[in-house]
Design a protein around this motif. Sequence first.
Motif, PDB file in Angstrom:
ATOM      1  N   GLU A   1     -23.069  41.466  95.396  1.00  0.00           N
ATOM      2  CA  GLU A   1     -22.778  42.766  95.644  1.00  0.00           C
ATOM      3  C   GLU A   1     -21.436  42.622  96.599  1.00  0.00           C
ATOM      4  OE1 GLU A   1     -26.793  42.616  97.116  1.00  0.00           O
ATOM      5  OE2 GLU A   1     -25.712  42.754  95.289  1.00  0.00           O
ATOM      6  N   ASP A   2     -22.137  41.331  97.715  1.00  0.00           N
ATOM      7  CA  ASP A   2     -21.406  40.911  99.128  1.00  0.00           C
ATOM      8  C   ASP A   2     -20.518  39.823  98.340  1.00  0.00           C
ATOM      9  OD1 ASP A   2     -23.164  42.462 100.238  1.00  0.00           O
ATOM     10  OD2 ASP A   2     -24.392  40.973 100.255  1.00  0.00           O
ATOM     11  N   GLY A   3     -20.109  39.354  97.587  1.00  0.00           N
ATOM     12  CA  GLY A   3     -19.424  38.371  96.498  1.00  0.00           C
ATOM     13  C   GLY A   3     -19.739  36.788  96.188  1.00  0.00           C
ATOM     14  N   PHE A   4     -18.351  36.133  96.082  1.00  0.00           N
ATOM     15  CA  PHE A   4     -19.731  34.620  95.871  1.00  0.00           C
ATOM     16  C   PHE A   4     -20.392  34.294  96.335  1.00  0.00           C
ATOM     17  CE2 PHE A   4     -14.926  34.225  94.708  1.00  0.00           C
ATOM     18  CZ  PHE A   4     -15.244  33.889  93.047  1.00  0.00           C
ATOM     19  N   ILE A   5     -21.259  33.598  95.566  1.00  0.00           N
ATOM     20  CA  ILE A   5     -22.618  32.579  96.636  1.00  0.00           C
ATOM     21  C   ILE A   5     -22.893  31.449  96.956  1.00  0.00           C
ATOM     22  CG2 ILE A   5     -25.099  32.055  96.306  1.00  0.00           C
ATOM     23  CD1 ILE A   5     -24.605  34.525  94.862  1.00  0.00           C
ATOM     24  N   LYS A   6     -22.195  30.801  98.235  1.00  0.00           N
ATOM     25  CA  LYS A   6     -21.875  30.059  97.862  1.00  0.00           C
ATOM     26  C   LYS A   6     -22.876  28.385  98.601  1.00  0.00           C
ATOM     27  CE  LYS A   6     -17.039  31.073  98.691  1.00  0.00           C
ATOM     28  NZ  LYS A   6     -16.192  31.120 100.059  1.00  0.00           N
ATOM     29  N   GLY A   7     -22.668  27.242  98.497  1.00  0.00           N
ATOM     30  CA  GLY A   7     -23.672  26.727  99.480  1.00  0.00           C
ATOM     31  C   GLY A   7     -24.492  25.544  98.067  1.00  0.00           C
ATOM     32  N   VAL A   8     -25.169  24.413  99.292  1.00  0.00           N
ATOM     33  CA  VAL A   8     -26.033  23.850  98.472  1.00  0.00           C
ATOM     34  C   VAL A   8     -27.464  23.781  98.217  1.00  0.00           C
ATOM     35  CG1 VAL A   8     -26.297  21.027  97.571  1.00  0.00           C
ATOM     36  CG2 VAL A   8     -23.849  22.139  98.378  1.00  0.00           C
ATOM     37  N   LEU A   9     -28.276  23.935  97.257  1.00  0.00           N
ATOM     38  CA  LEU A   9     -29.721  24.056  97.552  1.00  0.00           C
ATOM     39  C   LEU A   9     -30.071  23.210  98.125  1.00  0.00           C
ATOM     40  CD1 LEU A   9     -32.113  25.551  96.302  1.00  0.00           C
ATOM     41  CD2 LEU A   9     -31.906  24.731  94.124  1.00  0.00           C
ATOM     42  N   GLY A  10     -31.192  22.770  99.311  1.00  0.00           N
ATOM     43  CA  GLY A  10     -31.631  22.409  99.970  1.00  0.00           C
ATOM     44  C   GLY A  10     -30.823  22.442 101.550  1.00  0.00           C
ATOM     45  N   LYS A  11     -29.462  22.973 101.208  1.00  0.00           N
ATOM     46  CA  LYS A  11     -28.665  22.057 102.238  1.00  0.00           C
ATOM     47  C   LYS A  11     -28.469  23.888 103.330  1.00  0.00           C
ATOM     48  CE  LYS A  11     -24.087  20.072 104.120  1.00  0.00           C
ATOM     49  NZ  LYS A  11     -23.536  19.955 103.429  1.00  0.00           N
ATOM     50  N   ASP A  12     -27.185  24.385 102.025  1.00  0.00           N
ATOM     51  CA  ASP A  12     -26.762  25.981 102.510  1.00  0.00           C
ATOM     52  C   ASP A  12     -28.004  27.094 102.270  1.00  0.00           C
ATOM     53  OD1 ASP A  12     -24.587  24.799 103.891  1.00  0.00           O
ATOM     54  OD2 ASP A  12     -24.559  24.739 101.996  1.00  0.00           O
ATOM     55  N   LEU A  13     -28.588  26.264 101.423  1.00  0.00           N
ATOM     56  CA  LEU A  13     -29.734  27.751 100.324  1.00  0.00           C
ATOM     57  C   LEU A  13     -31.074  27.347 100.050  1.00  0.00           C
ATOM     58  CD1 LEU A  13     -27.376  28.662  97.694  1.00  0.00           C
ATOM     59  CD2 LEU A  13     -27.040  29.969  99.531  1.00  0.00           C
ATOM     60  N   ASP A  14     -32.041  27.949 100.599  1.00  0.00           N
ATOM     61  CA  ASP A  14     -33.234  27.849 100.202  1.00  0.00           C
ATOM     62  C   ASP A  14     -34.279  27.671  98.936  1.00  0.00           C
ATOM     63  OD1 ASP A  14     -34.033  29.940  99.851  1.00  0.00           O
ATOM     64  OD2 ASP A  14     -34.995  30.874 101.813  1.00  0.00           O
ATOM     65  N   VAL A  15     -34.653  27.815  98.121  1.00  0.00           N
ATOM     66  CA  VAL A  15     -35.534  27.633  96.936  1.00  0.00           C
ATOM     67  C   VAL A  15     -35.285  28.961  96.387  1.00  0.00           C
ATOM     68  CG1 VAL A  15     -37.379  27.998  95.771  1.00  0.00           C
ATOM     69  CG2 VAL A  15     -36.632  25.417  97.056  1.00  0.00           C
ATOM     70  N   LYS A  16     -36.334  29.766  97.846  1.00  0.00           N
ATOM     71  CA  LYS A  16     -35.528  31.502  97.028  1.00  0.00           C
ATOM     72  C   LYS A  16     -34.612  31.505  96.722  1.00  0.00           C
ATOM     73  CE  LYS A  16     -37.221  36.362  97.957  1.00  0.00           C
ATOM     74  NZ  LYS A  16     -37.893  36.815  98.869  1.00  0.00           N
ATOM     75  N   GLN A  17     -32.947  32.107  97.688  1.00  0.00           N
ATOM     76  CA  GLN A  17     -32.137  31.948  97.367  1.00  0.00           C
ATOM     77  C   GLN A  17     -31.425  31.118  96.379  1.00  0.00           C
ATOM     78  OE1 GLN A  17     -31.381  30.457 101.606  1.00  0.00           O
ATOM     79  NE2 GLN A  17     -30.458  32.741 102.203  1.00  0.00           N
ATOM     80  N   GLY A  18     -30.800  30.070  96.211  1.00  0.00           N
ATOM     81  CA  GLY A  18     -30.872  29.320  95.166  1.00  0.00           C
ATOM     82  C   GLY A  18     -31.261  29.730  93.769  1.00  0.00           C
ATOM     83  N   TYR A  19     -32.370  30.531  93.757  1.00  0.00           N
ATOM     84  CA  TYR A  19     -32.970  31.178  92.162  1.00  0.00           C
ATOM     85  C   TYR A  19     -32.543  32.455  91.951  1.00  0.00           C
ATOM     86  CZ  TYR A  19     -36.205  34.670  89.931  1.00  0.00           C
ATOM     87  OH  TYR A  19     -36.686  34.763  88.597  1.00  0.00           O
ATOM     88  N   ASN A  20     -31.792  33.010  93.196  1.00  0.00           N
ATOM     89  CA  ASN A  20     -31.115  34.269  92.676  1.00  0.00           C
ATOM     90  C   ASN A  20     -30.088  34.040  92.758  1.00  0.00           C
ATOM     91  OD1 ASN A  20     -33.520  36.016  93.833  1.00  0.00           O
ATOM     92  ND2 ASN A  20     -32.820  35.457  96.284  1.00  0.00           N
ATOM     93  N   ALA A  21     -29.637  32.980  93.347  1.00  0.00           N
ATOM     94  CA  ALA A  21     -27.830  32.771  92.671  1.00  0.00           C
ATOM     95  C   ALA A  21     -28.011  32.365  91.408  1.00  0.00           C
ATOM     96  CB  ALA A  21     -27.466  31.500  93.886  1.00  0.00           C
ATOM     97  N   ALA A  22     -29.064  31.155  90.786  1.00  0.00           N
ATOM     98  CA  ALA A  22     -29.244  31.469  88.787  1.00  0.00           C
ATOM     99  C   ALA A  22     -29.173  32.446  88.359  1.00  0.00           C
ATOM    100  CB  ALA A  22     -30.016  30.062  89.363  1.00  0.00           C
ATOM    101  N   ARG A  23     -29.950  33.108  89.451  1.00  0.00           N
ATOM    102  CA  ARG A  23     -30.716  34.516  88.297  1.00  0.00           C
ATOM    103  C   ARG A  23     -28.728  34.909  88.186  1.00  0.00           C
ATOM    104  NH1 ARG A  23     -32.042  40.081  89.543  1.00  0.00           N
ATOM    105  NH2 ARG A  23     -33.848  40.609  87.594  1.00  0.00           N
TER     106      ARG A  23
END
Length: 75
Positions: free
Chosen positions: A44-66
């Motif tokens: 709802e906030d727009g595009f999810i951007k970032g690199v897993l391990g750099k900009d996103l933690d595992v939970k954020q990466g999981y949510n982006a993939a979901r």
Amino acid sequence: MDINSTLIDKGIVLPDAPPPAANYIPFVKIDKLVFISGQVSQNEDGFIKGVLGKDLDVKQGYNAARQCGISLLAQ
């Protein structure tokens, strides 16, 4: 149990499929296969951007993939 019942049981609501953002065909069905292109992770906030391990933690990466998977199902 069908796919709609499974999604409801998991609390997943499919959004309307967004229109293509560029000049491409969003999906092609060949026999029993569907090839999908142009999917990105967004919420709802727009595009999810970032690199897993750099900009996103595992939970954020999981949510982006979901979110991307949910968009694929909506397509």
